[in-house]
Every structure is written in C-alpha cells, then in structure tokens.
Design a protein around this motif. Sequence first.
Motif, PDB file in Angstrom:
ATOM      1  N   CYS A 181       1.145  -1.265   0.119  1.00 48.44           N
ATOM      2  CA  CYS A 181      -0.068  -0.140  -0.165  1.00 48.44           C
ATOM      3  C   CYS A 181       0.485   1.292   0.285  1.00 48.44           C
ATOM      4  O   CYS A 181       0.342   2.019  -1.032  1.00 48.44           O
ATOM      5  CB  CYS A 181      -0.781  -0.164   1.346  1.00 48.44           C
ATOM      6  SG  CYS A 181      -2.414  -0.919   1.148  1.00 48.44           S
ATOM      7  N   ALA A 182       1.951   1.189   0.734  1.00 47.75           N
ATOM      8  CA  ALA A 182       3.115   2.855   0.946  1.00 47.75           C
ATOM      9  C   ALA A 182       3.872   3.060  -0.953  1.00 47.75           C
ATOM     10  O   ALA A 182       2.945   3.837  -0.925  1.00 47.75           O
ATOM     11  CB  ALA A 182       3.627   2.000   1.290  1.00 47.75           C
ATOM     12  N   ARG A 188       2.046   6.847  -6.914  1.00 45.89           N
ATOM     13  CA  ARG A 188       0.717   7.730  -7.605  1.00 45.89           C
ATOM     14  C   ARG A 188       1.131   9.219  -7.623  1.00 45.89           C
ATOM     15  O   ARG A 188       0.881  10.168  -7.458  1.00 45.89           O
ATOM     16  CB  ARG A 188      -0.611   7.534  -6.542  1.00 45.89           C
ATOM     17  CG  ARG A 188      -1.863   7.542  -7.513  1.00 45.89           C
ATOM     18  CD  ARG A 188      -3.130   7.287  -7.414  1.00 45.89           C
ATOM     19  NE  ARG A 188      -3.190   6.894  -5.912  1.00 45.89           N
ATOM     20  CZ  ARG A 188      -3.045   5.589  -5.296  1.00 45.89           C
ATOM     21  NH1 ARG A 188      -2.766   4.642  -5.779  1.00 45.89           N
ATOM     22  NH2 ARG A 188      -3.405   5.477  -3.986  1.00 45.89           N
ATOM     23  N   TYR A 189       1.440   9.264  -5.251  1.00 40.81           N
ATOM     24  CA  TYR A 189       1.853  10.384  -5.285  1.00 40.81           C
ATOM     25  C   TYR A 189       3.300  11.626  -6.056  1.00 40.81           C
ATOM     26  O   TYR A 189       2.382  12.547  -6.602  1.00 40.81           O
ATOM     27  CB  TYR A 189       2.259  10.607  -4.081  1.00 40.81           C
ATOM     28  CG  TYR A 189       2.530  11.842  -2.996  1.00 40.81           C
ATOM     29  CD1 TYR A 189       1.564  12.460  -2.507  1.00 40.81           C
ATOM     30  CD2 TYR A 189       4.021  12.413  -3.368  1.00 40.81           C
ATOM     31  CE1 TYR A 189       1.987  14.106  -1.930  1.00 40.81           C
ATOM     32  CE2 TYR A 189       4.362  13.486  -2.545  1.00 40.81           C
ATOM     33  CZ  TYR A 189       3.021  14.317  -2.057  1.00 40.81           C
ATOM     34  OH  TYR A 189       3.475  15.509  -0.866  1.00 40.81           O
ATOM     35  N   GLU A 190       4.417  10.221  -6.896  1.00 38.95           N
ATOM     36  CA  GLU A 190       4.765  11.024  -7.437  1.00 38.95           C
ATOM     37  C   GLU A 190       4.629  11.700  -8.537  1.00 38.95           C
ATOM     38  O   GLU A 190       5.083  12.059  -9.405  1.00 38.95           O
ATOM     39  CB  GLU A 190       6.091   9.831  -7.323  1.00 38.95           C
ATOM     40  CG  GLU A 190       7.391   9.629  -5.709  1.00 38.95           C
ATOM     41  CD  GLU A 190       7.909   8.782  -5.762  1.00 38.95           C
ATOM     42  OE1 GLU A 190       8.842   8.362  -6.973  1.00 38.95           O
ATOM     43  OE2 GLU A 190       8.464   8.895  -4.350  1.00 38.95           O
ATOM     44  N   GLU A 191       3.565  10.808  -9.288  1.00 38.91           N
ATOM     45  CA  GLU A 191       2.998  10.854 -10.264  1.00 38.91           C
ATOM     46  C   GLU A 191       2.412  12.070 -10.476  1.00 38.91           C
ATOM     47  O   GLU A 191       2.389  13.024 -11.247  1.00 38.91           O
ATOM     48  CB  GLU A 191       2.776   9.788 -10.752  1.00 38.91           C
ATOM     49  CG  GLU A 191       2.621   8.443 -11.427  1.00 38.91           C
ATOM     50  CD  GLU A 191       2.121   7.238 -11.401  1.00 38.91           C
ATOM     51  OE1 GLU A 191       1.192   7.636 -12.057  1.00 38.91           O
ATOM     52  OE2 GLU A 191       2.431   6.279 -12.161  1.00 38.91           O
ATOM     53  N   LEU A 192       1.147  11.958  -9.429  1.00 37.27           N
ATOM     54  CA  LEU A 192       1.065  13.572  -9.371  1.00 37.27           C
ATOM     55  C   LEU A 192       2.055  15.124  -8.977  1.00 37.27           C
ATOM     56  O   LEU A 192       1.884  16.025  -9.884  1.00 37.27           O
ATOM     57  CB  LEU A 192      -0.014  13.883  -8.360  1.00 37.27           C
ATOM     58  CG  LEU A 192      -1.525  12.687  -8.203  1.00 37.27           C
ATOM     59  CD1 LEU A 192      -2.221  12.653  -6.948  1.00 37.27           C
ATOM     60  CD2 LEU A 192      -1.964  12.963  -9.607  1.00 37.27           C
ATOM     61  N   GLU A 193       3.094  14.553  -8.309  1.00 37.39           N
ATOM     62  CA  GLU A 193       3.821  15.461  -8.014  1.00 37.39           C
ATOM     63  C   GLU A 193       4.730  16.176  -9.251  1.00 37.39           C
ATOM     64  O   GLU A 193       4.814  17.103  -9.735  1.00 37.39           O
ATOM     65  CB  GLU A 193       4.724  14.975  -7.403  1.00 37.39           C
ATOM     66  CG  GLU A 193       4.133  15.547  -5.862  1.00 37.39           C
ATOM     67  CD  GLU A 193       4.068  16.734  -5.082  1.00 37.39           C
ATOM     68  OE1 GLU A 193       5.179  17.439  -4.835  1.00 37.39           O
ATOM     69  OE2 GLU A 193       3.169  17.265  -5.200  1.00 37.39           O
TER      70      GLU A 193
END
Length: 196
Positions: A181-182, A188-193
């Motif tokens: 999960c982490a 996904r967080y890095e893709e959005l960033e």
Amino acid sequence: MPDLDDIDRTILRLLVEDGRRPYSDIAAAVDLSPPAVSDRVSRLQEWGVVRRFTADVDRSRLRDGVSVLVTLDLAPNTVETTRAALVGDEAVEHVFTTAEGSLVASLRIPDGDVRGYLEETIDYDAVRDLAVSLLTATSWSPGLGAAEFAPECAECGNTVTAEGETLTLGGESYHFCCSSCAGRFEERYEELESGV
C-alpha cells in the motif's frame, strides 16, 4: 510502525485534563525531560492522535439559551448532510451518529425554539421522528482506557497495526497497513507531483 505506550497514554490523559499543562509538569509525571515530552506530543500530532488544543468552555456558566438533547431519526440518505449541517452550526456542542443511523446532538438554542431552529438549520423534511429533552447538566470526560494507535491506511482504508509503515510526503505523514500500500500510494503521489 511504533505504537502507543504507557507514557504516551499518560501524556494524553494529562493533556485531556488540561491542554495548557506545562511540559515540565507532564515530564515530572512521566519521568522524562520536558524536551522528550515535547517530542512525544509532536509525534502524537504527526500521527493525528492529537488534532488540536482547544478551550473547554462551560456553557452552563453563560446565559445564552436553552440546553437540549435532540435525537433525530432521519431518512438514511440524509444522515451525513444533516450531520454536516449540525456540526457547522454555532448552537451545536456535540453530534453523535448511532449505528442505527440516528443523530443525537446537544444544542444550546438561543430562544428555546427547537423546532424553528431545526427548520432553519437542516432539511426538516428528512426528519422521520424527533425527540427533545431539556438538559439540566452536562459533563464531558473523554477517556483513553488502554487505547492503541490504530490509524486508517491511506491507500486501502484498513486499520494500520504495529507492522505498518509511515511515509512523510510533502511535509505530511501518511500511514499504511503494508509496504504494498505504501509503495502504490508513493508511486501515485510522485506521478501527481511530476504532473504525469
């Protein structure tokens, strides 16, 4: 992932009793230094266990209306919107949602007109049944018992246990039940960033 220990629980109990208690007093009670207590309180805030420090106003000492306990039986699809309307109102002290889907709220109605207040504040057509009780006294004493740290996984919503993981991304801490999960969340967080 670390868990709450007896010292954390004692610190929480002392802060619940008095949120303005000096760290030096807490340190004496738990046999730590004030900076160590400060570090633990900061960690509890990062984990989301301590959300804020606030004043506990005894409204019974103020002349500002009639104190009542209201139980609302609502149409199932209106519980959350009704709850949100009540939580956002100044007359409301506490709102509880029961397992049956009822809302129970303690209110201080300025003019004592409960029906009028509810008609102005919520969708009164959604109310199937209403019970109002006049309150003569109130007290609020949240207890911790043997509470354990049990955040919700930021990825899947499962409860995070001691085997879970914590990531700090963008200055905010996120808790996860497992490394999978982490990893998914971080990716996904890095893709959005990066704007992908």
